[in-house]
Design an enzyme around this catalytic site. Structure first.
Site, short mmCIF file in Angstrom:
data_model
loop_
_atom_site.label_atom_id
_atom_site.label_comp_id
_atom_site.label_asym_id
_atom_site.label_seq_id
_atom_site.Cartn_x
_atom_site.Cartn_y
_atom_site.Cartn_z
N ALA A 159 -3.03 5.20 -0.76
CA ALA A 159 -2.17 4.87 0.54
C ALA A 159 -3.82 4.22 1.05
CB ALA A 159 -0.93 5.53 1.54
N LYS A 170 -5.29 18.43 -1.53
CA LYS A 170 -4.26 17.99 -0.94
C LYS A 170 -2.89 18.77 -1.77
CE LYS A 170 -2.24 14.01 0.26
NZ LYS A 170 -0.69 13.99 0.15
N PHE A 226 0.17 8.76 4.30
CA PHE A 226 -1.19 9.32 4.75
C PHE A 226 -0.71 8.42 6.30
CE2 PHE A 226 -3.81 8.78 0.91
CZ PHE A 226 -4.05 10.90 1.12
N ARG A 229 6.92 9.15 -4.28
CA ARG A 229 5.96 8.59 -5.35
C ARG A 229 6.20 10.23 -5.86
NH1 ARG A 229 1.09 7.74 -1.90
NH2 ARG A 229 2.29 9.22 -0.09
N THR A 260 7.69 15.74 3.56
CA THR A 260 8.83 16.87 3.83
C THR A 260 10.20 16.35 4.92
OG1 THR A 260 7.36 18.41 3.78
CG2 THR A 260 9.66 19.20 4.42
N PHE A 275 6.14 23.78 13.87
CA PHE A 275 5.48 24.87 13.28
C PHE A 275 6.07 25.45 14.57
CE2 PHE A 275 3.59 22.17 11.01
CZ PHE A 275 3.19 23.02 9.66
#
Length: 558
Positions: free
Chosen positions: A275, A107, A303, A96, A75, A383
């Site tokens: 990864a 995930k 990651f 990717r 993001t 957040f």
């Protein structure tokens, strides 16, 4: 206030025809191979014609060690790319492709989130342009040719106890980790122990992501070592005459995929190695093509920085001759609270002490990034429950190590939420202080490369290898593979091999379980701890909530 889901936001996107998106970076319509109206591949002829163009600047987005609270690396990559375009820079994002395994597992997908997404989201997270299917087919063609060769007389002398090539499937399926094939009688061949990995762990995936062109792809595929004779002489895919047919299956898959963000900016999404069990970077071909077309190329590595960033620097950049200009480490208040000892149920309550303690994880990653000579900034993916005091703890931690931290609100605000970070990245690159260097030299012995990563990046006291692994190190050196980089397969949740050790553990020992030679990809996979190359589904997989609604639209993807 009702918050829209990622898929609802993506479905409402006003996408431009892919030809218009391509034109923004100078790609003509005749250079595109369209897959519908909103995605396309870019032709090899056009890519080759750009080889003398000047390169733009390369920005890596990486992150702290992931937690169930989420970090938002993809993001942030999308948001930063949109932010750079908003401040007048020509930017392309390189990501990717998502794997079906996590999309239907725990995930979820990998197309970004909120108002910082790449679209069409459903296509990208599902079959997309068929690249993963092509990789799966090419890999399993080689598997079939191995057993077929053994069936018809085994003239190459395979020791069936030493067949090194497993099968793959783009799905989380623990039942296939270890199997016995060719059961059922003489007509079905010679039974032997076999197993499946997930497609993103395939050496064919790694090869596709590191190959420079079709010739290089075929060369690398031919170099794959698929097994050994009784005297341990390696047998390559080229000797089975499999490399040509595998290349045919992959000829379209090697072309980069062009899509767009919610703000209609161009993005390449190509290749998808994990990864934690592979090298975790999008394709070299997509990255190098983007560098010829844009002022800035923003790419991610999977990651935390101990995995994705280390492999980006030590494998992808080393092999492709890339020199990154800057990096961003993504952090969230929520994740740092978890690294500071807070459980998932307590994340909504202000806890500056836990954030400060958790920032030891961030500091470790920033210290590690400095070892590669690339200037770094921190992107705080904010957040709505984060407090100003908690955010300030991250700012202080970053500044203590000479890095600036920026609050980013791209999830809610798109590119407008990353403009400050984007301006800082431009300023960092203008200073020209990047002096990229890999962590270790190519001529360092393999075992020392592994130990260097364990001690310098993971802060381990040492590595532990049983006799079989020590022998494998010696055999690889003797076989002429000592100059290859190493690709660490390790849990993503911790600097150690214990996923429960959050924060910044030190003085642990990294146990090396197995070495796997990827002679075509040109690295050695080092499997540590309990890491699996075929994941399993969780108790409640997200597949249970994915369905078509009455309007024929997909629901439940995230």
């Amino acid at each position: 206030m009702t918050v829209k889901s990622d898929i609802e936001i993506a479905r409402a996107a006003k996408m431009q025809p892919i030809g218009e998106v391509a034109a923004k970076v100078g790609i003509p319509a005749e250079a595109l191979i369209p897959y519908g109206t909103t995605k396309a591949k870019v032709s090899f002829d056009y890519i080759d014609a750009q080889k003398d163009a000047k390169d733009g600047k390369l920005i890596l987005v990486t992150a702290i060690s992931p937690t169930p609270a989420g970090e938002g690396k993809t993001t942030t990559t999308v948001g930063l790319g949109d932010g750079l375009n908003r401040i007048g820079k020509k930017a392309i994002m390189c990501l990717r492709e998502p794997s079906l395994g996590p999309s239907f597992g725990m995930k979820g997908g990998a197309a970004g989130g909120g108002y910082a997404q790449v679209v069409p989201m459903e296509d990208i997270n599902l079959h997309f342009t068929g690249d993963f299917h092509a990789i799966t087919s090419a890999h399993n063609l080689l598997s079939a040719m191995i057993d077929n060769h053994i069936y018809w007389g085994n003239s190459l002398g395979f020791d069936t106890r030493r067949v090194a090539w497993r099968r793959v499937l783009d799905m989380n399926d623990r039942a296939l980790r270890q199997i016995t094939n060719s059961l059922g009688g003489v007509a079905n061949g010679f039974p032997r122990t076999d197993g499946f990995d997930i497609t993103v762990a395939s050496e064919v995936m790694a090869i596709l992501c590191l190959a420079l062109d079709l010739k290089d792809l075929e060369r690398r595929l031919g170099n794959i070592i698929v097994g050994y004779t009784r005297d341990k002489t390696p047998i390559r895919a080229r000797e089975l005459k499999a490399d040509g047919a595998m290349t045919v299956l992959l000829k379209d898959a090697l072309m980069p995929n062009l899509v767009q963000t919610l703000e209609n900016n161009p993005a390449f999404i190509h290749g998808g190695p994990f990864a934690n069990i592979a090298h975790g970077c999008n394709s070299v071909l997509a990255t190098k093509t983007a560098l010829k077309l844009a002022d800035f190329v923003v790419t991610e590595a999977g990651f935390g920085a101990d995995l994705g960033a280390e492999k980006f620097f030590d494998i992808k950049c080393r092999k492709a001759g890339l020199k990154p200009d800057a990096a961003v480490v993504v952090a969230t208040v929520r994740a740092l609270k978890m690294h500071g000892g807070v459980g998932k149920d307590g994340l909504k309550e202000e806890n500056t002490a836990a954030v400060a303690k958790g920032c030891e994880n961030l500091k470790r990653h920033l210290e590690n990034m400095a070892k590669f000579g690339v200037p770094v900034a921190v992107g705080i993916n904010r957040f709505i429950t984060d407090t100003d005091a908690e955010v300030q703890e991250i700012v202080k931690a970053a500044e203590a190590l000479g890095a600036r931290a920026f609050v980013c609100t791209h999830w809610a605000d798109g590119g407008a939420g990353t403009e400050d970070l984007a301006r800082h990245i431009v300023a960092l690159t203008d200073e020209g202080k990047a002096a990229f260097r890999p962590l270790y030299p190519e001529d360092m012995p393999l075992r020392e490369k592994v130990k260097t990563i364990a001690q310098q990046i993971y802060r381990a006291s040492d590595i532990a290898c049983d006799a079989s692994v020590e022998t494998a190190f010696k055999d690889l050196e003797a076989g002429g593979f000592g100059n290859l980089p190493v690709c660490m397969a390790k849990t993503q949740y911790s600097f150690s091999t214990d996923p429960n050790k959050r924060g910044a553990p030190t003085d642990h020992v990294v146990a090396i379980r197995e070495l796997r030679l990827s002679a075509g990809a040109e690295f050695v996979v080092v499997i540590t701890g309990e890491i699996m190359t075929m994941p399993g589904l969780p108790r409640v997989p997200s597949a249970e909530n994915i369905r078509l609604n009455d309007a024929g639209e997909i629901e439940g993807l995230f």
